[in-house]
Scaffold this active site. Structure first.
Site, PDB file in Angstrom:
ATOM      1  N   ASN A 143     -41.499  46.542  50.723  1.00  0.00           N
ATOM      2  CA  ASN A 143     -42.780  45.966  50.283  1.00  0.00           C
ATOM      3  C   ASN A 143     -43.787  47.063  49.953  1.00  0.00           C
ATOM      4  OD1 ASN A 143     -43.035  42.901  50.314  1.00  0.00           O
ATOM      5  ND2 ASN A 143     -41.898  43.294  52.204  1.00  0.00           N
ATOM      6  N   HIS A 147     -45.038  37.544  55.828  1.00  0.00           N
ATOM      7  CA  HIS A 147     -44.104  37.062  56.843  1.00  0.00           C
ATOM      8  C   HIS A 147     -42.962  36.314  56.159  1.00  0.00           C
ATOM      9  CE1 HIS A 147     -42.738  35.741  60.753  1.00  0.00           C
ATOM     10  NE2 HIS A 147     -42.540  34.549  60.203  1.00  0.00           N
ATOM     11  N   ARG A 197     -45.431  45.347  65.087  1.00  0.00           N
ATOM     12  CA  ARG A 197     -46.196  45.353  66.339  1.00  0.00           C
ATOM     13  C   ARG A 197     -47.220  44.234  66.274  1.00  0.00           C
ATOM     14  NH1 ARG A 197     -43.607  47.461  69.951  1.00  0.00           N
ATOM     15  NH2 ARG A 197     -45.470  47.522  71.242  1.00  0.00           N
ATOM     16  N   ARG A 213     -50.879  48.294  75.288  1.00  0.00           N
ATOM     17  CA  ARG A 213     -51.042  47.800  73.913  1.00  0.00           C
ATOM     18  C   ARG A 213     -52.458  48.075  73.407  1.00  0.00           C
ATOM     19  NH1 ARG A 213     -48.139  43.829  71.304  1.00  0.00           N
ATOM     20  NH2 ARG A 213     -47.005  43.212  73.159  1.00  0.00           N
TER      21      ARG A 213
HETATM   22  C1  GAR Z   1     -40.121  41.905  55.333  1.00  0.00           C
HETATM   23  O1  GAR Z   1     -39.200  40.860  55.145  1.00  0.00           O
HETATM   24  C2  GAR Z   1     -41.397  41.375  55.926  1.00  0.00           C
HETATM   25  O2  GAR Z   1     -41.749  40.108  55.452  1.00  0.00           O
HETATM   26  C3  GAR Z   1     -41.026  41.327  57.389  1.00  0.00           C
HETATM   27  O3  GAR Z   1     -40.312  42.516  57.620  1.00  0.00           O
HETATM   28  C4  GAR Z   1     -39.641  42.873  56.405  1.00  0.00           C
HETATM   29  C5  GAR Z   1     -39.991  44.306  56.094  1.00  0.00           C
HETATM   30  O4  GAR Z   1     -39.266  44.757  55.000  1.00  0.00           O
HETATM   31  N1  GAR Z   1     -42.185  41.245  58.223  1.00  0.00           N
HETATM   32  C6  GAR Z   1     -42.187  40.603  59.378  1.00  0.00           C
HETATM   33  O5  GAR Z   1     -41.203  40.051  59.843  1.00  0.00           O
HETATM   34  C7  GAR Z   1     -43.513  40.614  60.093  1.00  0.00           C
HETATM   35  N2  GAR Z   1     -43.527  39.626  61.127  1.00  0.00           N
HETATM   36  P1  GAR Z   1     -39.697  46.102  54.258  1.00  0.00           P
HETATM   37  O6  GAR Z   1     -39.904  47.150  55.354  1.00  0.00           O
HETATM   38  O7  GAR Z   1     -38.517  46.419  53.384  1.00  0.00           O
HETATM   39  O8  GAR Z   1     -40.958  45.823  53.488  1.00  0.00           O
END
Ligand code: GAR
Length: 220
Positions: free
Chosen positions: A19, A112, A94, A68
């Site tokens: 992303n 998400h 986190r 935290r």
């Molecule tokens: C993505 O699918 C994002 O939506 C998810 O982690 C992945 C990261 O991928 N995020 C979560 O689960 C947050 N709760 P990336 O590092 O290739 O962008």
């Protein structure tokens, strides 16, 4: 509250950073600039992606802090030094505490991999498959104190297919993520998107609970 035409963002990552890559690619021809990438994980591949484009990186290892709250405070101080317009969580694994979230209220976005409010938390793709779900997708939302519960800005759906495994489904969802996230950041950077109270507003219109449907033809 209009954002400056060149909106500075800080991207927080924990892993691969695909992303982040989509945001880097979009930023070259868009109205936002990535000031710094911060990771809690020094092994995150996304850090390499940032370095390739000479984007400054910072590592703040959560394991180095007793609580935290201590980690959140260090993160907050680092972000304050950068003074961005927007904080973009892109696979940042986190949970941020209420002090951090309220300090930057209305200036934190998260992506998400589920159609929230369904499947907050982790392992979303496998949980959809285990439940025999037919529909899955991605949500971009403002971050509030409620885990994966802030006002929804946009969602994009994918169908679940018979042959799907968790990783095949995740890859299809990621394709949508890479389109939807830069688009939402662009809206924010243009001063078109705000959080008011617990609601998301786009172009002065209150967004419905499922956010704006991603109709790319009609919503530039
Ligand atoms: C993505 O699918 C994002 O939506 C998810 O982690 C992945 C990261 O991928 N995020 C979560 O689960 C947050 N709760 P990336 O590092 O290739 O962008």
């Amino acid at each position: 509250m209009n954002q400056p035409s060149n909106c500075h963002i800080v991207v927080l990552i924990s892993g691969s950073g695909s992303n982040l890559q989509a945001l880097i690619d979009a930023s070259t021809s868009s109205n936002f600039k990535i000031s710094t990438v911060i990771s809690n994980n020094q092994e995150a591949y996304g850090l390499r992606r940032a370095e390739k484009y000479n984007i400054p990186v910072r590592i703040i290892n959560h394991r180095a802090f007793k609580t935290r709250e201590d980690f959140d405070l260090a993160l907050r101080k680092a972000i304050d030094e950068i003074n961005p317009n927007l904080i973009v969580l892109a696979g940042f694994m986190r949970i941020l505490g209420s002090n951090f979230v309220s300090y930057f209220a209305g200036r934190i976005l998260n992506i998400h991999p589920s159609l929230l409010p369904k499947y907050p938390g982790i392992n979303t793709h496998q949980r959809v498959l285990d439940d025999g779900g037919q529909e899955h997708g991605v949500t971009v939302h403002f971050v509030t104190e409620a885990l994966d519960g802030g006002p929804i800005i946009a969602q994009e759906k994918v169908s679940v297919l018979d042959k799907d495994t968790s990783s095949i489904l995740a890859a299809r969802v990621l394709e949508k993520e890479h389109i939807i996230y830069p688009k939402v950041v662009t809206w924010f950077a243009a001063g078109r998107l705000h959080m008011r109270g617990s609601q998301a507003i786009l172009d002065n219109e209150l967004l419905p609970p499922t956010g704006v449907p991603m109709k790319y033809e009609t919503i530039p």
